[in-house]
Design an enzyme around this catalytic site. Sequence first.
Site, PDB file in Angstrom:
ATOM      1  N   CYS A   1      12.208 -18.635 -32.157  1.00  0.00           N
ATOM      2  CA  CYS A   1      13.301 -19.070 -31.295  1.00  0.00           C
ATOM      3  C   CYS A   1      14.657 -18.776 -31.932  1.00  0.00           C
ATOM      4  O   CYS A   1      14.767 -18.619 -33.141  1.00  0.00           O
ATOM      5  CB  CYS A   1      13.217 -20.564 -31.061  1.00  0.00           C
ATOM      6  SG  CYS A   1      11.598 -21.148 -30.618  1.00  0.00           S
TER       7      CYS A   1
ATOM      8  N   ARG B   1      14.736 -11.057 -30.475  1.00  0.00           N
ATOM      9  CA  ARG B   1      13.629 -11.773 -31.118  1.00  0.00           C
ATOM     10  C   ARG B   1      12.547 -12.153 -30.127  1.00  0.00           C
ATOM     11  O   ARG B   1      11.458 -12.565 -30.514  1.00  0.00           O
ATOM     12  CB  ARG B   1      14.168 -13.066 -31.761  1.00  0.00           C
ATOM     13  CG  ARG B   1      15.178 -12.808 -32.847  1.00  0.00           C
ATOM     14  CD  ARG B   1      16.114 -13.972 -33.003  1.00  0.00           C
ATOM     15  NE  ARG B   1      15.485 -15.116 -33.589  1.00  0.00           N
ATOM     16  CZ  ARG B   1      15.748 -15.566 -34.812  1.00  0.00           C
ATOM     17  NH1 ARG B   1      16.632 -14.954 -35.547  1.00  0.00           N
ATOM     18  NH2 ARG B   1      15.158 -16.604 -35.282  1.00  0.00           N
TER      19      ARG B   1
ATOM     20  N   TRP C   1      10.780 -19.533 -27.756  1.00  0.00           N
ATOM     21  CA  TRP C   1       9.550 -18.743 -27.713  1.00  0.00           C
ATOM     22  C   TRP C   1       8.437 -19.758 -27.851  1.00  0.00           C
ATOM     23  O   TRP C   1       8.220 -20.309 -28.917  1.00  0.00           O
ATOM     24  CB  TRP C   1       9.551 -17.730 -28.850  1.00  0.00           C
ATOM     25  CG  TRP C   1       8.677 -16.574 -28.551  1.00  0.00           C
ATOM     26  CD1 TRP C   1       8.978 -15.509 -27.749  1.00  0.00           C
ATOM     27  CD2 TRP C   1       7.360 -16.353 -29.037  1.00  0.00           C
ATOM     28  NE1 TRP C   1       7.917 -14.644 -27.715  1.00  0.00           N
ATOM     29  CE2 TRP C   1       6.907 -15.138 -28.492  1.00  0.00           C
ATOM     30  CE3 TRP C   1       6.506 -17.059 -29.866  1.00  0.00           C
ATOM     31  CZ2 TRP C   1       5.657 -14.612 -28.747  1.00  0.00           C
ATOM     32  CZ3 TRP C   1       5.247 -16.538 -30.124  1.00  0.00           C
ATOM     33  CH2 TRP C   1       4.841 -15.330 -29.572  1.00  0.00           C
TER      34      TRP C   1
ATOM     35  N   ASN D   1      13.759 -25.036 -33.921  1.00  0.00           N
ATOM     36  CA  ASN D   1      12.863 -23.920 -34.256  1.00  0.00           C
ATOM     37  C   ASN D   1      11.777 -24.477 -35.143  1.00  0.00           C
ATOM     38  O   ASN D   1      12.037 -25.372 -35.940  1.00  0.00           O
ATOM     39  CB  ASN D   1      13.582 -22.847 -35.087  1.00  0.00           C
ATOM     40  CG  ASN D   1      14.499 -21.999 -34.245  1.00  0.00           C
ATOM     41  OD1 ASN D   1      14.541 -22.149 -33.030  1.00  0.00           O
ATOM     42  ND2 ASN D   1      15.238 -21.134 -34.900  1.00  0.00           N
ATOM     43  N   GLY D   2      10.585 -23.874 -35.074  1.00  0.00           N
ATOM     44  CA  GLY D   2       9.531 -24.274 -36.003  1.00  0.00           C
ATOM     45  C   GLY D   2       8.510 -25.183 -35.351  1.00  0.00           C
ATOM     46  O   GLY D   2       8.419 -25.257 -34.126  1.00  0.00           O
TER      47      GLY D   2
ATOM     48  N   GLU E   1      -8.446  -1.982 -40.567  1.00  0.00           N
ATOM     49  CA  GLU E   1      -7.059  -2.341 -40.257  1.00  0.00           C
ATOM     50  C   GLU E   1      -6.080  -1.505 -41.096  1.00  0.00           C
ATOM     51  O   GLU E   1      -5.070  -1.018 -40.587  1.00  0.00           O
ATOM     52  CB  GLU E   1      -6.843  -3.850 -40.478  1.00  0.00           C
ATOM     53  CG  GLU E   1      -5.433  -4.353 -40.223  1.00  0.00           C
ATOM     54  CD  GLU E   1      -4.908  -4.081 -38.826  1.00  0.00           C
ATOM     55  OE1 GLU E   1      -5.655  -3.605 -37.960  1.00  0.00           O
ATOM     56  OE2 GLU E   1      -3.704  -4.323 -38.612  1.00  0.00           O
TER      57      GLU E   1
ATOM     58  N   LYS F   1      -3.253   1.031 -39.622  1.00  0.00           N
ATOM     59  CA  LYS F   1      -1.829   0.892 -39.974  1.00  0.00           C
ATOM     60  C   LYS F   1      -1.288   2.241 -40.434  1.00  0.00           C
ATOM     61  O   LYS F   1      -0.181   2.623 -40.092  1.00  0.00           O
ATOM     62  CB  LYS F   1      -1.608  -0.149 -41.086  1.00  0.00           C
ATOM     63  CG  LYS F   1      -1.745  -1.593 -40.669  1.00  0.00           C
ATOM     64  CD  LYS F   1      -0.566  -2.144 -39.914  1.00  0.00           C
ATOM     65  CE  LYS F   1      -0.676  -2.162 -38.432  1.00  0.00           C
ATOM     66  NZ  LYS F   1      -1.675  -2.821 -37.698  1.00  0.00           N
TER      67      LYS F   1
ATOM     68  N   GLU G   1      -1.311   4.960 -37.253  1.00  0.00           N
ATOM     69  CA  GLU G   1      -0.483   4.729 -36.069  1.00  0.00           C
ATOM     70  C   GLU G   1       1.011   4.888 -36.347  1.00  0.00           C
ATOM     71  O   GLU G   1       1.761   5.261 -35.454  1.00  0.00           O
ATOM     72  CB  GLU G   1      -0.769   3.367 -35.433  1.00  0.00           C
ATOM     73  CG  GLU G   1      -0.345   2.181 -36.258  1.00  0.00           C
ATOM     74  CD  GLU G   1      -0.648   0.846 -35.591  1.00  0.00           C
ATOM     75  OE1 GLU G   1      -0.631   0.761 -34.369  1.00  0.00           O
ATOM     76  OE2 GLU G   1      -0.894  -0.113 -36.340  1.00  0.00           O
TER      77      GLU G   1
ATOM     78  N   HIS H   1     -23.757   9.796 -45.054  1.00  0.00           N
ATOM     79  CA  HIS H   1     -24.469  10.231 -43.844  1.00  0.00           C
ATOM     80  C   HIS H   1     -23.637  11.214 -43.022  1.00  0.00           C
ATOM     81  O   HIS H   1     -23.923  11.437 -41.850  1.00  0.00           O
ATOM     82  CB  HIS H   1     -24.867   9.012 -43.009  1.00  0.00           C
ATOM     83  CG  HIS H   1     -25.804   8.097 -43.735  1.00  0.00           C
ATOM     84  ND1 HIS H   1     -27.105   8.439 -44.010  1.00  0.00           N
ATOM     85  CD2 HIS H   1     -25.612   6.888 -44.320  1.00  0.00           C
ATOM     86  CE1 HIS H   1     -27.688   7.470 -44.695  1.00  0.00           C
ATOM     87  NE2 HIS H   1     -26.794   6.513 -44.909  1.00  0.00           N
TER      88      HIS H   1
ATOM     89  N   LYS I   1       3.863  -1.771 -27.164  1.00  0.00           N
ATOM     90  CA  LYS I   1       3.540  -3.049 -27.807  1.00  0.00           C
ATOM     91  C   LYS I   1       2.453  -3.793 -27.034  1.00  0.00           C
ATOM     92  O   LYS I   1       1.588  -4.422 -27.613  1.00  0.00           O
ATOM     93  CB  LYS I   1       4.807  -3.906 -27.913  1.00  0.00           C
ATOM     94  CG  LYS I   1       4.595  -5.223 -28.651  1.00  0.00           C
ATOM     95  CD  LYS I   1       4.291  -4.999 -30.126  1.00  0.00           C
ATOM     96  CE  LYS I   1       3.888  -6.254 -30.864  1.00  0.00           C
ATOM     97  NZ  LYS I   1       3.115  -5.946 -32.076  1.00  0.00           N
TER      98      LYS I   1
HETATM   99  C1  F6R Z   1      -2.014  -2.003 -33.860  1.00  0.00           C
HETATM  100  C2  F6R Z   1      -1.829  -2.813 -32.688  1.00  0.00           C
HETATM  101  C3  F6R Z   1      -2.794  -2.652 -31.578  1.00  0.00           C
HETATM  102  C4  F6R Z   1      -3.081  -4.011 -30.905  1.00  0.00           C
HETATM  103  C5  F6R Z   1      -3.948  -3.794 -29.659  1.00  0.00           C
HETATM  104  C6  F6R Z   1      -4.300  -5.107 -29.000  1.00  0.00           C
HETATM  105  O1  F6R Z   1      -1.038  -2.256 -34.832  1.00  0.00           O
HETATM  106  O2  F6R Z   1      -0.907  -3.577 -32.600  1.00  0.00           O
HETATM  107  O3  F6R Z   1      -3.983  -2.047 -31.990  1.00  0.00           O
HETATM  108  O4  F6R Z   1      -3.727  -4.834 -31.834  1.00  0.00           O
HETATM  109  O5  F6R Z   1      -3.259  -2.990 -28.745  1.00  0.00           O
HETATM  110  O6  F6R Z   1      -3.142  -5.760 -28.588  1.00  0.00           O
HETATM  111  P1  F6R Z   1      -3.141  -7.305 -28.291  1.00  0.00           P
HETATM  112  O7  F6R Z   1      -3.422  -7.993 -29.561  1.00  0.00           O
HETATM  113  O8  F6R Z   1      -1.785  -7.593 -27.747  1.00  0.00           O
HETATM  114  O9  F6R Z   1      -4.240  -7.557 -27.281  1.00  0.00           O
END
Ligand code: F6R
Length: 622
Positions: free
Chosen positions: A2, A27, A77, A103-104, A495, A499, A502, A518, A617
Amino acid sequence: MCGILGYTGPRQASDILLNGLAKLEYRGYDSAGVAVLDKGEIKIAKNKGRLKALEEKIKAGGAEKISGTCGIGHTRWATHGEPSEVNAHPLWSDDMSVVAVHNGIVENYREIKNELSQHGYKFYSQTDTEAAVKLIDFYYKQAQAESDGRDKDKLPLKAILKAIKKIEGSYCFVLLFKDYPDEVWGARKDLPLIAGQGQGESFLASDVSAILQDTRQVYYLDNLEIVQLKKGVVRFFDTEGYAKPKELSEVTWDMNAAEKGGFEHFMMKEIHEQARAVKDTLGSVYNSGRIHLNEMGLSDESIKEISQIYIIACGSAYHAGAVAQYVIEDLAKIPVRIELASEFRYRNMPFDKKALAIIISQSGETADTLAAMRRAKENGIKTLAIVNVVGSTIAREADSVFYTMAGPEIAVATTKAYSAQLIAAYVLAIQFAKVRGELDENASEKLIEEIQKLPEKIDEILDEKGRLEEIAYKFVNARNAFYLGRNIDYAVAMEGSLKMKEISYLHSEACAAGEMKHGPISLIEKGMLVAGIMTQKSLYQKLASNMLEAKSRGGFLLIVATRGCEDLKDEADFVFYIPETDEHFAASLAVIPLQLLGYYVAVARKLDVDKPRNLAKSVTVE
Ligand code: F6R
């Protein structure tokens, strides 16, 4: 997270607040509001949705209705309670003596509410904030009753001091007291609060970008400090109520940098917010020595009845689910299947009606995840969503919700939401194990203590980020990479590899280390990055053998290992040690250097870290 603001001075407060809040829009928020104190009366305007709508609402209501030169503002938020006008801040005590933005998280808000209810307090919102506002009001009224009149100017301070001794969690409050014209009060613990000094005016803000257009002269509040604003005067107090001197600083950042909290990218800022995200996520369900899952519809009875668990998610959320699979199976002894949402939604499989489907999603809007959740529901399976965005579609449609407390994530590549998802998974695993008799009270308490130590250890790793920055330059021109692990380390490898690819566009594969021989091993070339994760003691040697096979084919071995693991110390080209923790929770630490590695390679390649090509996103299309 927030946004928070306070102002007192000669100008119209609502204008200053709306302008400042606009600077905090980046934010992310779901509702906004302002309160203005004028002639002993506090007027409030707030609504769900954008700031623009709030501005229009204020104009439509006749701007004079909210005129006044002392006020507070907030962009919310949602964490506790859905995004709505009622839950939007400011929140007030019944007679409007105290009005606050926050906030918090007030971790012990249930306990506070219960106690205040016994004193006749009623609650109109679903927020934790309202409990805190009314607690301050309670102590304020107590101070008034005890006062002989000579300490009148100290009553707000007395009330705040008592309240912050009682409130558990991390917070930042900004408050108005109806009887104190031209004054704004603030207090912080673990969340930022900055005071600004202007000509005859003063400001409070959660983020310096909100006041930079008005002043560059600021004070940074220390933890557990209280601040009082009068027009052009800023005073500070410690937790005993003694005045504290403080030095004024000049902000030299440009606006853009300030919005990122001084970091070059949102991703790096969010990487640094992980310790807080972990702490807040645990704090939202664990307090007074107990894990509270009842409120999310998970009674002990329903936990005992679970026959198996389907974890359904996409991308990084799926990787968090992969960690969860190992942890839940090992601690709670419940069989877990981890499912890619995009596959699950179309599979014809015999559904087990006694199963629990755990849906993991940061945004709560991912199209495949939503469709998969609906499929599970249609087939009579109970759904529990681990979601970051309050009020999102998945959160609304799931039978029950476990909200992660990562705060808004802006960088496309997730970091802090992933870390918060892991915590949710650990908590579920521990509670399921406890309820089903697999863990006794003592053992579960010990595990919780280990989780509580993770934030500090995460920060410890971040202190060494420079080492990863240096090594990243080595891979500026690299074309391929492998990430290897076994068990939880394989889940972390997935993961770490995502990272890397991507954001840096360096082609990277995660491989369960035992699978290398394999087929994939034929891809290894001289100098190729082969990252190995080593946090599971019983598998150190197995992983070491796989890594050495890669080394003998020319691979550059980069190891992320728990301190004390000596297995590849001499053979590896680069070793990054992470602090020891219970092995179930090692993913929370091992992932941090891998996030940093991906980040630094992308930076070295001069790429748009926060907005990688072709990615969104929130993936709301199939
Ligand atoms: C990678 C990333 C994506 C999300 C995926 C699912 O850094 O952010 O792989 O994890 O698109 O998104 P959510 O979690 O919003 O369902």
